[in-house]
Design an enzyme around this catalytic site. Sequence first.
Site, PDB file in Angstrom:
ATOM      1  N   GLU A  65      11.771   5.180  13.706  1.00  0.00           N
ATOM      2  CA  GLU A  65      13.022   4.420  13.711  1.00  0.00           C
ATOM      3  C   GLU A  65      13.884   4.999  12.592  1.00  0.00           C
ATOM      4  O   GLU A  65      13.429   5.075  11.445  1.00  0.00           O
ATOM      5  CB  GLU A  65      12.741   2.937  13.453  1.00  0.00           C
TER       6      GLU A  65
ATOM      7  N   ARG B  52      -3.350   2.825  10.339  1.00  0.00           N
ATOM      8  CA  ARG B  52      -2.315   3.462   9.538  1.00  0.00           C
ATOM      9  C   ARG B  52      -2.881   3.901   8.199  1.00  0.00           C
ATOM     10  O   ARG B  52      -3.921   3.431   7.749  1.00  0.00           O
ATOM     11  CB  ARG B  52      -1.119   2.539   9.350  1.00  0.00           C
TER      12      ARG B  52
ATOM     13  N   LYS C 194       8.733   1.048   4.713  1.00  0.00           N
ATOM     14  CA  LYS C 194      10.096   1.556   4.532  1.00  0.00           C
ATOM     15  C   LYS C 194      10.986   0.500   3.879  1.00  0.00           C
ATOM     16  O   LYS C 194      11.880   0.840   3.122  1.00  0.00           O
ATOM     17  CB  LYS C 194      10.683   1.954   5.890  1.00  0.00           C
TER      18      LYS C 194
HETATM   19  P1  ATP Z   1       7.002   1.169   7.975  1.00  0.00           P
HETATM   20  O1  ATP Z   1       5.907   0.192   8.268  1.00  0.00           O
HETATM   21  O2  ATP Z   1       6.729   2.075   6.851  1.00  0.00           O
HETATM   22  O3  ATP Z   1       8.355   0.556   7.906  1.00  0.00           O
HETATM   23  P2  ATP Z   1       7.349   1.792  10.690  1.00  0.00           P
HETATM   24  O4  ATP Z   1       6.125   1.692  11.510  1.00  0.00           O
HETATM   25  O5  ATP Z   1       8.235   0.680  10.830  1.00  0.00           O
HETATM   26  O6  ATP Z   1       6.979   2.122   9.210  1.00  0.00           O
HETATM   27  P3  ATP Z   1       8.500   3.775  12.326  1.00  0.00           P
HETATM   28  O7  ATP Z   1       9.662   4.637  12.071  1.00  0.00           O
HETATM   29  O8  ATP Z   1       8.587   2.770  13.404  1.00  0.00           O
HETATM   30  O9  ATP Z   1       8.170   3.097  10.966  1.00  0.00           O
HETATM   31  O10 ATP Z   1       7.201   4.657  12.505  1.00  0.00           O
HETATM   32  C1  ATP Z   1       7.130   5.749  13.369  1.00  0.00           C
HETATM   33  C2  ATP Z   1       5.704   6.011  13.693  1.00  0.00           C
HETATM   34  O11 ATP Z   1       4.959   6.260  12.507  1.00  0.00           O
HETATM   35  C3  ATP Z   1       5.056   4.821  14.369  1.00  0.00           C
HETATM   36  O12 ATP Z   1       4.350   5.279  15.495  1.00  0.00           O
HETATM   37  C4  ATP Z   1       4.137   4.253  13.333  1.00  0.00           C
HETATM   38  O13 ATP Z   1       3.020   3.712  13.945  1.00  0.00           O
HETATM   39  C5  ATP Z   1       3.808   5.480  12.479  1.00  0.00           C
HETATM   40  N1  ATP Z   1       3.505   5.068  11.110  1.00  0.00           N
HETATM   41  C6  ATP Z   1       4.263   4.317  10.291  1.00  0.00           C
HETATM   42  N2  ATP Z   1       3.635   4.094   9.122  1.00  0.00           N
HETATM   43  C7  ATP Z   1       2.444   4.727   9.205  1.00  0.00           C
HETATM   44  C8  ATP Z   1       1.333   4.875   8.304  1.00  0.00           C
HETATM   45  N3  ATP Z   1       1.320   4.325   7.098  1.00  0.00           N
HETATM   46  N4  ATP Z   1       0.279   5.602   8.731  1.00  0.00           N
HETATM   47  C9  ATP Z   1       0.287   6.181   9.937  1.00  0.00           C
HETATM   48  N5  ATP Z   1       1.286   6.082  10.821  1.00  0.00           N
HETATM   49  C10 ATP Z   1       2.362   5.363  10.473  1.00  0.00           C
HETATM   50 MG    MG Z   2       8.230   0.504  13.409  1.00  0.00          MG
END
Ligand code: ATP
Ligand code: MG
Length: 564
Positions: A40, A267, A277
């Site tokens: 995102e 994760r 984020k």
């Molecule tokens: P955050 O929780 O840090 O805000 P998010 O999941 O909202 O992250 P996205 O941009 O939606 O951020 O993430 C893109 C991809 O990265 C998703 O498929 C998510 O599952 C993966 N992802 C996010 N954080 C992690 C992590 N700590 N370890 C592994 N994969 C991750």
């Molecule tokens: Mg997300």
Amino acid sequence: MTVKEQEEVVKPTNFIHQQIDKDLEEGKNEGRVHTRFPPEPNGYLHIGHAKSICLNFGTAEKYNGLYNLRFDDTNPSKEETEYVDSIKEDVRWLGFDWGDREYFASDYFGKLYEFALKLIREGKAYVDDQPAEVISEQKGTPTRPGTESPFRNRTAEENLELFLAMKNGDFKDGEKVLRAKIDMASPNMHMRDPIIYRIMHTPHHRTGTEWCIYPMYDFAHGQSDYWEGITHSICTLEFEVHRPLYDWFVEQLKDTDYRPRQIEFARLNLSYTVMSKRKLLELVKDNHVNGWDDPRMPTISGLRRRGYTPDSIRNFAERIGVTKTDGMIDVALLEHSVREDLNKSAQRVMGVLNPLKVVITNYPEGQSEELEAVNNPEDESMGKRMVPFSRELYIERDDFMENPPRKFFRLGVGREVRLRYAYFVTCNEVVKDENGEIIELRCTYDPASKGGKSPDGRKVKGTLHWVSAPHAVKSEVRLYDRLFSDENPQAHKDVDFKEFMNPDSLQSLTDCYIEPFVKTANALDHFQFERLGYFNVDPDTNGDTIVFNRTVSLKDSWSKAKKK
Ligand code: ATP
Ligand code: MG
């Protein structure tokens, strides 16, 4: 746990690859493997995302498949083009090339809208007039079924009319939503008539004001996978409970037998680090750090600026493997990965961070010479360089002690040490200022010990790094420590994570001297400062003063290594 022990515990057994092997054996998807990474664009990528990128894209590479970069831009209130650009830069820097397969969920707004109309016509979606709080109250609990909305049984005609009006901007934000009509008694809360469209009169970074209704993530994700021909949709564990809904939507598309398959993994959590984020944005917005690429940040851009290499991050991702249960990885393992990579590749130089002046009294004034030094003992092909030596040098302040204990093998009055690549020197005298602070050492050198070789078999215990004062490049060196002093800063219930910030996470030394080799260095060039650690040139370097960031310290100093 030591790095070694941790490595053993988390040895990669990749259950995702096992699953793909099985799918290929069964002839699924005509033998295709096609993955995607769906960030995102509401912040910069972090090391957790790097794990996901390496897994999604690395898996496709392993199977000679394809991978897409797809921006999940369904929430215009938080998304910006700056983030899109930074994400692309970071993924490319990690070494992945998605070719022309760059997509945006917003590319599908039209198709998703058509799909919503289809669901309405089939009696599988309805417009709900209730406010969000009421809808959420009616959801029930995992053990108690939800309550059906009074608007649930509107006719398809009425729903079509209302949804069109939503799209045309006839309603204000939150006045109406479109919900899928699934099952308010489902044991899976996500199946209880989830909201699939909401009204937001917010311009979108790509579609402008074309839309004032936006699909929810769950309504966009699986369908985007489907339209792109994704075979394995790899995501983090929190989406496991969304999977039945993902499958339900894709099932409604119904035009082929092909189905993308969602697979979840744990994760990445790193000790002494926050990863969400939202929290990273807070650190940036409230100036607790100097931007998203602050070298203390766990962002990819921060790690890059800190001196991490793409290989070190990819090796780290490989090393930690994939699991199905959440755990915490020691940040030391990440540091180990970069140390290991830079050990093989980094140019060695000598630099003094806390200078103490040394005058070689028996070396002629105005004279200098060049001494040969090894560029990287791990890689002979990197060759040698010449290092200038002269009458005035700098050594590290803590390499001298006025009243050294017996086990101190560095310099003291009356003691002899080796200056790396240069000569044996003996300290004869200490010069102090009016406050009693040592400002200079007066030493003599043994001309017969050129190259640091003993002329007569006599031994010295210590080898020091040094620079020639008139030749050295004055630099600023930034030393970083962990941004948080608590192992898990976000785990404390009633205390804000920022309370655990380490007040000493940045130390800036402005009176450092590095050998002239670094004069022509470029931004992000890596060096090992012998005995001190790995450093790289900060991109903000301008003018005469080079700024170095310490990537990571060395595990062993020479003195220890020498004893082997
Ligand atoms: P955050 O929780 O840090 O805000 P998010 O999941 O909202 O992250 P996205 O941009 O939606 O951020 O993430 C893109 C991809 O990265 C998703 O498929 C998510 O599952 C993966 N992802 C996010 N954080 C992690 C992590 N700590 N370890 C592994 N994969 C991750
Ligand atoms: Mg997300």
